[in-house]
Motif scaffolding. Structure first.
Motif, short mmCIF file in Angstrom:
data_model
loop_
_atom_site.label_atom_id
_atom_site.label_comp_id
_atom_site.label_asym_id
_atom_site.label_seq_id
_atom_site.Cartn_x
_atom_site.Cartn_y
_atom_site.Cartn_z
N GLY A 1 -11.64 -8.90 6.33
CA GLY A 1 -12.96 -9.10 5.76
C GLY A 1 -13.49 -7.87 5.06
N GLY A 2 -14.10 -8.10 3.92
CA GLY A 2 -14.65 -7.00 3.15
C GLY A 2 -13.70 -6.47 2.10
N SER A 3 -12.43 -6.89 2.17
CA SER A 3 -11.44 -6.38 1.21
C SER A 3 -11.02 -7.43 0.19
N GLU A 4 -11.49 -8.66 0.33
CA GLU A 4 -11.01 -9.72 -0.56
C GLU A 4 -11.41 -9.49 -2.01
N SER B 1 -17.74 -3.97 -9.06
CA SER B 1 -19.07 -3.64 -8.56
C SER B 1 -19.02 -2.56 -7.49
N CYS B 2 -17.85 -2.36 -6.85
CA CYS B 2 -17.69 -1.32 -5.82
C CYS B 2 -17.50 0.06 -6.45
N GLY B 3 -17.27 0.08 -7.78
CA GLY B 3 -17.06 1.35 -8.47
C GLY B 3 -15.60 1.69 -8.70
N ASP B 4 -14.69 0.87 -8.17
CA ASP B 4 -13.26 1.11 -8.38
C ASP B 4 -12.83 0.52 -9.72
N MET C 1 0.85 -1.21 0.00
CA MET C 1 0.00 0.00 0.00
C MET C 1 0.87 1.25 0.00
N GLU C 2 1.94 1.19 0.81
CA GLU C 2 2.78 2.38 0.97
C GLU C 2 3.80 2.54 -0.15
N CYS D 1 -9.08 2.04 -3.42
CA CYS D 1 -8.53 2.25 -2.08
C CYS D 1 -7.13 1.62 -1.97
N GLU D 2 -6.54 1.77 -0.81
CA GLU D 2 -5.17 1.25 -0.61
C GLU D 2 -5.12 -0.26 -0.78
N THR D 3 -6.18 -0.94 -0.43
CA THR D 3 -6.20 -2.40 -0.59
C THR D 3 -6.14 -2.77 -2.06
N THR D 4 -6.83 -2.03 -2.87
CA THR D 4 -6.81 -2.27 -4.31
C THR D 4 -5.41 -1.98 -4.87
N VAL D 5 -4.78 -0.96 -4.34
CA VAL D 5 -3.40 -0.64 -4.74
C VAL D 5 -2.48 -1.82 -4.40
N ALA D 6 -2.61 -2.35 -3.19
CA ALA D 6 -1.77 -3.48 -2.78
C ALA D 6 -2.02 -4.69 -3.66
#
Ligand code: FES
Length: 139
Positions: A110-113, A45-48, A24-25, A71-76
């Motif tokens: 949870g929620g980021s997978e 589906s989240c819009g990203d 992420m960083e 979000c940062e999770t998507t970046v990672a």
């Protein structure tokens, strides 16, 4: 393996792993490629939105870039996917799935997978784009 999201929350870690935070960083291979051999842009589906750009040489991924407005999770997820795919033959890269990405990140809370699922789906679409052009370059 299907690209369905894992909805079993029992194995989700409660916090981000050190590896996930590091990506992420300090995401790797952010950007785009001029005249790519394969490219895909997919909005989840989240819009990203995630993008993958591929350079293929001798049947292997010699260069790969990604971009996301997520979000940062998507970046990672995008960052680790570029490392998993780089230098792989196209056929091997097609096998990279959501679970490979999650494993490489040490899991995601949870929620980021679904971020890993978006990365896997976009990589496969970029590989398909390469194969479609390779098989029918005049299209
Ligand atoms: Fe949208 Fe991760 S929050 S892909």
């Amino acid at each position: 393996m299907s690209q369905q999201e894992n909805t079993d929350k029992s194995d989700w870690p409660p916090v981000f792993s050190a590896d996930a935070i590091e990506h992420m960083e300090r995401p790797r291979n952010v950007g785009s490629l001029a005249r790519p051999d394969g490219v895909a842009i997919i909005t989840g589906s989240c819009g990203d939105t995630m993008e993958f750009w591929l350079r293929i040489n001798n049947g292997s991924i010699s260069d790969i870039k990604f971009w996301t407005d997520g979000c940062e999770t998507t970046v990672a997820a995008g960052s680790i996917t570029t490392l998993l795919a780089k230098d792989k033959p196209v056929g091997e890269a097609f096998k990279i799935n959501q679970y490979d990405i999650l494993d490489a990140l040490g899991g995601l809370p949870g929620g980021s997978e679904h971020c890993a699922a978006l990365a896997a789906k976009t990589l496969k679409a970029a590989l398909s784009d390469y194969l479609e052009f390779k098989n029918d370059p005049w299209q």
